[in-house]
Scaffold this motif. Structure first.
Motif, mmCIF file in Angstrom:
data_model
loop_
_atom_site.group_PDB
_atom_site.id
_atom_site.type_symbol
_atom_site.label_atom_id
_atom_site.label_comp_id
_atom_site.label_asym_id
_atom_site.label_seq_id
_atom_site.Cartn_x
_atom_site.Cartn_y
_atom_site.Cartn_z
ATOM 1 N N LEU A 214 -13.038 52.422 77.408
ATOM 2 C CA LEU A 214 -12.710 52.126 78.805
ATOM 3 C C LEU A 214 -13.462 50.908 79.321
ATOM 4 O O LEU A 214 -13.008 50.237 80.260
ATOM 5 N N HIS A 215 -14.600 50.603 78.726
ATOM 6 C CA HIS A 215 -15.362 49.423 79.160
ATOM 7 C C HIS A 215 -14.534 48.160 78.928
ATOM 8 O O HIS A 215 -14.388 47.322 79.831
ATOM 9 N N GLU A 216 -13.959 48.014 77.725
ATOM 10 C CA GLU A 216 -13.104 46.863 77.449
ATOM 11 C C GLU A 216 -11.788 46.947 78.212
ATOM 12 O O GLU A 216 -11.222 45.924 78.613
ATOM 13 N N THR A 217 -11.285 48.164 78.393
ATOM 14 C CA THR A 217 -10.032 48.336 79.126
ATOM 15 C C THR A 217 -10.165 47.848 80.564
ATOM 16 O O THR A 217 -9.271 47.168 81.097
ATOM 17 N N GLN A 218 -11.272 48.173 81.195
ATOM 18 C CA GLN A 218 -11.486 47.713 82.565
ATOM 19 C C GLN A 218 -11.669 46.202 82.627
ATOM 20 O O GLN A 218 -11.174 45.536 83.550
ATOM 21 N N ALA A 219 -12.362 45.626 81.645
ATOM 22 C CA ALA A 219 -12.520 44.175 81.601
ATOM 23 C C ALA A 219 -11.168 43.493 81.386
ATOM 24 O O ALA A 219 -10.893 42.435 81.969
ATOM 25 N N ALA A 220 -10.316 44.113 80.558
ATOM 26 C CA ALA A 220 -8.979 43.562 80.346
ATOM 27 C C ALA A 220 -8.166 43.604 81.629
ATOM 28 O O ALA A 220 -7.427 42.658 81.951
ATOM 29 N N ALA A 221 -8.298 44.681 82.394
ATOM 30 C CA ALA A 221 -7.575 44.779 83.667
ATOM 31 C C ALA A 221 -8.029 43.692 84.633
ATOM 32 O O ALA A 221 -7.214 43.125 85.382
ATOM 33 N N ASP A 222 -9.335 43.392 84.622
ATOM 34 C CA ASP A 222 -9.835 42.299 85.465
ATOM 35 C C ASP A 222 -9.228 40.968 85.050
ATOM 36 O O ASP A 222 -8.830 40.157 85.901
ATOM 37 N N ALA A 223 -9.159 40.722 83.715
ATOM 38 C CA ALA A 223 -8.572 39.472 83.230
ATOM 39 C C ALA A 223 -7.091 39.390 83.576
ATOM 40 O O ALA A 223 -6.579 38.330 83.969
ATOM 41 N N LEU A 224 -6.383 40.502 83.456
ATOM 42 C CA LEU A 224 -4.955 40.520 83.778
ATOM 43 C C LEU A 224 -4.715 40.278 85.268
ATOM 44 O O LEU A 224 -3.723 39.654 85.649
ATOM 45 N N ALA A 225 -5.627 40.767 86.087
ATOM 46 C CA ALA A 225 -5.477 40.561 87.533
ATOM 47 C C ALA A 225 -5.495 39.075 87.876
ATOM 48 O O ALA A 225 -4.827 38.638 88.825
ATOM 49 N N GLN A 226 -6.258 38.282 87.094
ATOM 50 C CA GLN A 226 -6.278 36.837 87.313
ATOM 51 C C GLN A 226 -4.933 36.193 87.004
ATOM 52 O O GLN A 226 -4.630 35.096 87.475
ATOM 53 N N GLU A 227 -4.109 36.900 86.219
ATOM 54 C CA GLU A 227 -2.773 36.404 85.881
ATOM 55 C C GLU A 227 -1.702 37.022 86.777
ATOM 56 O O GLU A 227 -0.511 36.812 86.571
ATOM 57 N N GLY A 228 -2.131 37.816 87.758
ATOM 58 C CA GLY A 228 -1.182 38.450 88.663
ATOM 59 C C GLY A 228 -0.613 39.755 88.158
ATOM 60 O O GLY A 228 0.372 40.260 88.705
#
Length: 326
Positions: A214-228
């Motif tokens: 989940l640590h990487e999953t949450q970081a991935a969600a943050d990165a995806l948010a930058q892409e909308g």
């Protein structure tokens, strides 16, 4: 409210329940005098005595068998297996006895034990120290399987596991033991078992994970948010019994799902979730379910661990793939 890391939260939960319930006893290798290999039980033998915090021989079969006997006799044992790669000798007692005791006695006896173990990779440990055996135990009727993903959930879920009248496998992500701290109210409040936790709301894709991944999953969600891209994150927490309703409700909103776990891919627990989605949520899906997992190999040593563990980049790539699938 104190800020605790995950291993401190485990210690606080054990101490709270031992103070409230004299039937709670701990047993395991080096858990007493030395406070455990990861210090999860430090100070507890000094506080509660050697009769309740018991140093055992290096014999996992004996630890499990003793815990089953204690539970059948009315105690609430919390047994520690020092590393998850050493958990396999317990299977005879846990699966053939602990998981079946209520059924075998037609409800006259139960087996309220907790089997705790560090789990997963990321600490550069040698072979046998970085296993992720959750799917193996989840397959067996009569067992609950719990994997916390943060200090607060470790505290609340461990309290619930100790209070449960049936056996619980409690796998603590080794990589998260000291990765971060958060405020944890040491108030004895348990979290519910058998439910998923929605950590983040989103509309474009559902990310399903548990434990350290989940640590990487949450970081991935943050990165995806930058892409909308708005990702919803589901922490499974209790793998067995599985709260599929929460996952289905989320996928009904987003239409897409990526499942992330660090255990090996073949027959990993993510496959069970994907199968349930195919059976119960197929018409909600706008694209095939994607899985980001470990490989079908033994966990490699040292820096190669991070080639094995699911990365932020791999999760983002899987999300992009499922977004392109419709």
């Amino acid at each position: 409210m104190p800020e605790l890391n995950l291993v401190e939260a485990v210690n606080r939960a054990l101490a709270w329940e031992m103070a409230q319930d004299p039937s709670v006893v701990l047993l395991g290798e080096d858990i007493g005098v030395n406070g455990g290999v990861f210090r999860a039980t430090v100070g507890l033998q000094q506080r509660f005595g050697a009769g309740r915090v018991i140093d055992t021989p290096l014999a996992e079969t004996a630890i499990a068998g003793t815990a089953v006997g204690m539970a059948a006799a009315g105690l609430k044992p919390v047994a520690e297996i020092q590393f998850s790669g050493f958990i396999y000798p317990t299977i005879d007692h846990i699966i053939n006895h602990a998981a079946r005791l209520r059924y075998r006695t037609r409800g006259r006896l139960s087996c309220p034990l907790v089997l705790r173990s560090p789990s997963g990779g990321g600490i550069h440990a040698p072979e046998h120290h970085s296993e992720s055996p959750e799917a193996l135990f989840a397959h067996m009727p009569g067992l609950r399987v719990v994997v916390p993903s943060s200090p607060s959930r470790a505290y609340g879920l461990l309290l619930a596991a100790i209070r449960d009248p049936d056996p619980v496998i409690f796998l603590e992500p080794t990589r998260l033991y000291r990765l971060f701290k958060q405020e944890v109210a040491d108030d004895g409040e348990a979290l519910p078992l058998d439910v998923c936790f929605t950590l983040r709301s989103g509309t474009d894709v559902t990310l399903v994970s548990w434990g350290a991944a989940l640590h990487e999953t949450q970081a991935a969600a943050d990165a995806l948010a930058q892409e909308g891209v708005a990702a919803e994150i589901i922490d499974v927490a209790t793998l067995k019994p599985l709260d599929m309703a929460t996952i289905l409700e989320s996928v009904a909103r987003t239409g897409r799902c990526v499942i992330v776990h660090e255990a090996a891919r073949t027959s990993g627990f993510g496959a069970e979730i994907a199968a349930n989605l195919a059976e119960q949520g197929l018409y909600s899906l706008l694209a095939p379910v994607q899985r980001v997992t470990g490989y079908d190999t033994v966990m490699p040593l040292s820096r190669l661990e991070y080639q094995y563990l699911p990365s932020v980049q791999c999760i983002v790539a899987a999300v992009r793939k499922t977004l392109e699938g419709a």
